[in-house]
Design a protein around this motif. Structure first.
Motif, PDB file in Angstrom:
ATOM      1  N   GLU A   1       1.704   3.990   3.075  1.00  0.00           N
ATOM      2  CA  GLU A   1       1.951   3.335   4.294  1.00  0.00           C
ATOM      3  C   GLU A   1       3.564   3.587   4.756  1.00  0.00           C
ATOM      4  O   GLU A   1       4.419   2.655   4.397  1.00  0.00           O
TER       5      GLU A   1
ATOM      6  N   GLU B   1       2.229  -4.379  10.751  1.00  0.00           N
ATOM      7  CA  GLU B   1       1.636  -3.168  10.631  1.00  0.00           C
ATOM      8  C   GLU B   1       2.335  -2.246  11.761  1.00  0.00           C
ATOM      9  O   GLU B   1       2.303  -2.656  13.151  1.00  0.00           O
TER      10      GLU B   1
ATOM     11  N   HIS C   1       3.416  -3.490   6.420  1.00  0.00           N
ATOM     12  CA  HIS C   1       2.583  -2.393   6.192  1.00  0.00           C
ATOM     13  C   HIS C   1       2.763  -1.347   7.235  1.00  0.00           C
ATOM     14  O   HIS C   1       3.289  -1.431   8.089  1.00  0.00           O
TER      15      HIS C   1
ATOM     16  N   HIS D   1       0.922  -1.196  -0.032  1.00  0.00           N
ATOM     17  CA  HIS D   1       0.021   0.093   0.165  1.00  0.00           C
ATOM     18  C   HIS D   1       0.960   1.114  -0.269  1.00  0.00           C
ATOM     19  O   HIS D   1       1.868   1.457   0.727  1.00  0.00           O
TER      20      HIS D   1
HETATM   21 ZN   LIG Z   1      -1.749  -1.792   4.322  1.00  0.00          ZN
END
Ligand SMILES: [Zn+2]
Length: 309
Positions: A43, A196, A127, A40
């Motif tokens: 990010e 994340e 992420h 993504h």
């Molecule tokens: Zn992501």
């Protein structure tokens, strides 16, 4: 022993695919670990940690091969896009292992998968919380039903050292066709997790450092670097789910990340374009709030909280 920077390229009907890859070969033989950031494109904490890791690794002390994709979704990064790849509007993290004969983003997924993932022993899907969300750093694992593979992914999830380790609620086998990068890899028997840390479209040092610590821990856990794991948190191992709203309008979540909510508790509301409340959000069960969608734009059935229980 070498460090090689290159851009893997492919053509998709006139649209260029470009994947920046750093390959570091260690002084002795060992496993292959691939770190893929920027699936993504907005990010940023994960992307920055991947870039910095590549500059701090001493190849003389490394065993095996480390591959780092710093920005997997270059069009999304340059376009400052949330979730999607702007060439065709698809979410790259739902298309692995990908296909060269479908759309642009499927092709991009297959270029990454075939060059960096398929022959790896360990894969990190890095992420950083998207533009519209705030989250507690966590690692995510899937379930394939292969107990040995699933347990190794869980061990790596612990070793990354974040406060939450979340297993997706999908039943065993549901990820066999692949979807997210780590779930597709896990279905292929590769030790793989999602990690994340970060969010809100910001580049914040604390969350970059959190990822860097996890990446170093991963290389130690894979026995590619010497040293003890740094594990500053108690790890809560839980199942994750998403709570959605059912109305369109302006959303006002009332809980913060890290909060513990109780079944039946009010956790927010949705108002219509004129300020009238059209939906009161009620927690359907006891849970931890792991991520909050902080932008008030509320499509019907949009996610507002990611939770763990
Ligand atoms: Zn992501």
């Amino acid at each position: 022993m070498s460090i090689r920077n290159r851009i893997i390229t492919a053509d998709h009907g006139g649209d260029a695919i470009r994947v920046p890859l750093i390959e570091i070969s260690g002084a002795s033989d060992g496993p292959v670990t691939s770190i893929v950031a920027g699936v993504h494109g907005a990010e940023y904490c994960g992307i920055e940690a991947a870039v910095r890791l590549s500059r701090e690794i001493d190849s003389e002390r490394l065993r095996g091969t480390l591959r780092i994709v710093t920005v997997a979704n270059v069009p999304g990064f340059l376009g400052r896009c949330e979730v999607q790849c702007p060439v065709d509007g698809q979410n790259l993290n739902r298309l692995f292992p990908g296909s060269a004969t479908k759309d642009y983003t499927d092709h991009l997924a297959s270029v990454i998968y075939e060059n960096c993932v398929r022959d790896a022993d360990c894969v990190l899907n890095i992420h950083g919380g998207d533009i519209f969300e705030e989250l507690v750093p966590y690692t995510g694992i899937g379930r394939t039903g292969n107990a040995q593979v699933d347990e190794r992914c869980r061990e790596l999830g612990r070793a990354y050292g974040l406060p939450f380790l979340l297993e997706s609620g999908s039943p065993p086998g549901a990820v066999a066709g692949g979807s997210s990068l780590n779930q597709a890899a896990q279905a292929d028997g590769i030790t793989s997790i999602l990690a994340e840390s970060g969010g809100r479209g910001l580049l914040e040092e604390e969350f970059v450092e959190t990822h860097l610590r996890g990446m170093r821990n991963t290389l130690k856990w894979m026995d590619m670097l010497d040293g003890d794991l740094e594990l500053p948190n108690e790890v809560r191992e839980l199942t994750t789910d998403f709570w959605r709203i059912s109305s369109e309008g302006i959303c006002y979540p009332e809980q913060a990340i890290g909060d513990r909510v109780r079944e039946g508790q009010r956790i927010g509301e949705v108002k219509d374009w004129f300020g009238d409340t059209v939906e009161e959000l009620i927690a359907p069960r006891d849970a931890w709030i792991v991520a909050v969608v902080i932008t008030p734009a509320a499509r019907k059935d949009a996610i507002v909280y990611q939770v763990a229980f």
